[in-house]
Design a protein around this motif. Structure first.
Motif, short mmCIF file in Angstrom:
data_model
loop_
_atom_site.label_atom_id
_atom_site.label_comp_id
_atom_site.label_asym_id
_atom_site.label_seq_id
_atom_site.Cartn_x
_atom_site.Cartn_y
_atom_site.Cartn_z
N PRO A 222 -5.90 6.36 5.50
CA PRO A 222 -5.90 7.76 5.20
C PRO A 222 -5.00 8.43 6.05
O PRO A 222 -4.97 8.23 7.34
CB PRO A 222 -7.30 8.08 5.31
N HIS B 261 -3.84 2.61 1.07
CA HIS B 261 -3.25 2.92 2.49
C HIS B 261 -4.17 3.49 3.32
O HIS B 261 -5.02 4.30 2.62
CB HIS B 261 -1.94 3.73 2.14
N SER C 233 -4.10 5.54 -7.87
CA SER C 233 -5.08 6.51 -7.26
C SER C 233 -6.19 6.98 -8.08
O SER C 233 -5.88 7.39 -9.13
CB SER C 233 -4.19 7.62 -6.55
N LEU D 121 0.94 5.58 0.27
CA LEU D 121 0.45 6.97 0.38
C LEU D 121 1.56 8.11 -0.13
O LEU D 121 2.71 8.05 0.51
CB LEU D 121 0.14 7.29 1.95
N ASN E 92 -3.45 8.13 -3.12
CA ASN E 92 -3.65 6.91 -2.26
C ASN E 92 -3.64 5.57 -3.03
O ASN E 92 -4.56 5.41 -4.03
CB ASN E 92 -4.70 6.97 -1.29
N THR F 212 0.86 -1.26 -0.06
CA THR F 212 0.11 -0.05 -0.06
C THR F 212 0.92 1.38 0.09
O THR F 212 1.99 1.14 0.60
CB THR F 212 -0.94 -0.04 1.05
#
Length: 418
Positions: free
Chosen positions: A313, A311, A340, A293, A308, A291
């Motif tokens: 938040p 992942h 994303s 971010l 994102n 994941t």
């Protein structure tokens, strides 16, 4: 093979008969004494009631040792009553067989004419001879006991010496283990430092991070971060959580952070980087799952953009205490249709706190929703601390109870307005 029988009306007669036949066939005095005691115990009741006993013995030479005088002595004790089976097995010299009224012992011995009588053996046929034989048996037993005592003392001394040596060895091993732990810890710290990006000094922006592995046996894991300044002065932050633990997941996470950094510095649009990273890594690492971010912050204006890929938040905590999770949907590296879906735009004002983290922070109790609520409370309680203290303090509150250990990363971003 010769066979002889003797009738015995008293216990003394029985003891004398067995002593002499045992003496004549060269039995060891200790073995002889055991045989006398055993026969006396079995015949005690018959002698007491005057029922009488008889002892029969025979010697059969060993055919494989002709001329040596060696062979097998069979001693049979007959009483008027059959002995109890248990008493036979618990005799000083357990019997080899019981046949009705007969109790049988079979013993290695010498022919009566060849037995040696040196070194304290006794000849004769009267009561004094019998007493001398008993004395010989007693002296042999005492000598055996003394020998066992001396052997026990020797073994005890050896054991104490061995224990002393083992204790010294344990001390040496413990010292060596401490040295290895120290060297191991130093190596791990150097490895962790090598994985971390260099501290970032940006005017108007403060950043701090806290990382803790799931266990000391695997001090590195799949939770990594990266931060750097883009040519336009914007600060780029990457947070990665690769599947698994240990060095394998660390390698995957490093591959992701390096690919993201390359794409960002090449000028690719923030929303496209997650999907492009998956395209780059797929030919090299088909098993990678992570994941991601991605955050861009403009230190001059506080402008904030978030992409994102599966992942957790980012948490925005405003100066007035209100909190909001910046939800940007997407799918991570190695997931179906990675990328994303959109960017989330916001503005970071002086006094606001932005928290980026991995799921090890909020899912230590296996409930991510409850974890997100507790994270807001922890962020509010520690927002007044210096920025460099906030990630560790928040993690300490979140990990008071750990039901699901996992690598944990927490990263704080604050605009100073300088």
């Amino acid at each position: 093979m010769t066979t002889r029988t003797a009738g015995c009306a008293t216990k003394a007669e029985l003891s004398r008969a067995i002593r002499r036949l045992a003496r004549d066939h060269g039995l060891d005095p200790v073995l002889r004494g055991r045989l006398v005691l055993s026969a006396s115990e079995i015949a005690a009741e018959a002698v007491r009631t005057a029922e009488g006993t008889s002892v029969t013995w025979s010697f059969e030479p060993d055919r494989n040792a002709r001329g040596s005088g060696l062979g097998l002595l069979t001693v049979t004790l007959r009483t008027a009553r059959p002995p109890a089976p248990r008493s036979v097995t618990e005799l000083p010299l357990p019997a080899d067989a019981v046949h009705g009224l007969d109790v049988v012992w079979r013993l290695p011995a010498r022919a009566a004419g060849s037995a040696s009588h040196g070194n304290g053996s006794v000849n004769g046929s009267g009561p004094a001879d019998d007493a001398a034989l008993a004395d010989e048996e007693l002296r042999a037993v005492m000598a055996r006991a003394d020998g066992l005592t001396a052997e026990h003392r020797r073994l005890k001394d050896e054991l104490e010496e061995t224990n002393s040596g083992v204790l010294a060895l344990y001390v040496q091993l413990d010292e060596r283990d401490e040295q290895l732990r120290t060297a191991h810890g130093q190596t791990l710290r150097e490895l962790e430092d090598a994985l971390r990006p260099a501290p970032l000094a940006v005017e108007g922006l403060e950043l701090a991070v806290h990382y803790a592995p799931a266990g000391t046996d695997a001090p590195t894991g799949g939770d990594l971060y990266d931060w750097f300044v883009l040519p336009d002065g914007t600060v780029h932050i990457t947070v990665v959580d690769a599947l698994g633990h240990g060095v394998t997941s660390t390698r995957s996470a490093l591959n992701v952070t390096h690919a993201v950094r390359t794409l960002a510095l090449e000028g690719h649009h923030l929303q496209s980087i997650v999907a492009r990273t998956d395209e780059i890594l797929l030919p090299f690492d088909r098993n990678v799952m992570a994941t991601v971010l991605l955050v861009r912050v403009n230190p001059a204006t506080g402008e904030l953009r978030v992409a994102n890929g599966s992942h957790p938040p980012a948490l925005m905590l405003r100066e007035d205490g209100t909190a909001e999770y910046l939800e940007a949907r997407g799918r991570g590296i190695g997931f179906p249709l990675p990328g994303s879906d959109r960017l989330v735009s916001d503005r970071l004002a002086p006094g606001d706190l932005l928290l980026l983290y991995t799921d090890g922070l909020t899912e230590s109790r296996r409930d991510p929703i409850e974890g997100e609520k507790r994270l807001v409370e922890a962020a509010r309680s520690h927002r007044g601390r210096p920025t460099e203290e906030i990630p560790g303090a928040v993690a300490g509150d979140m990990h008071t109870v750990i039901l699901h250990p996992d690598d944990t990363l927490a990263l704080a971003v604050r605009l100073t307005g300088g």
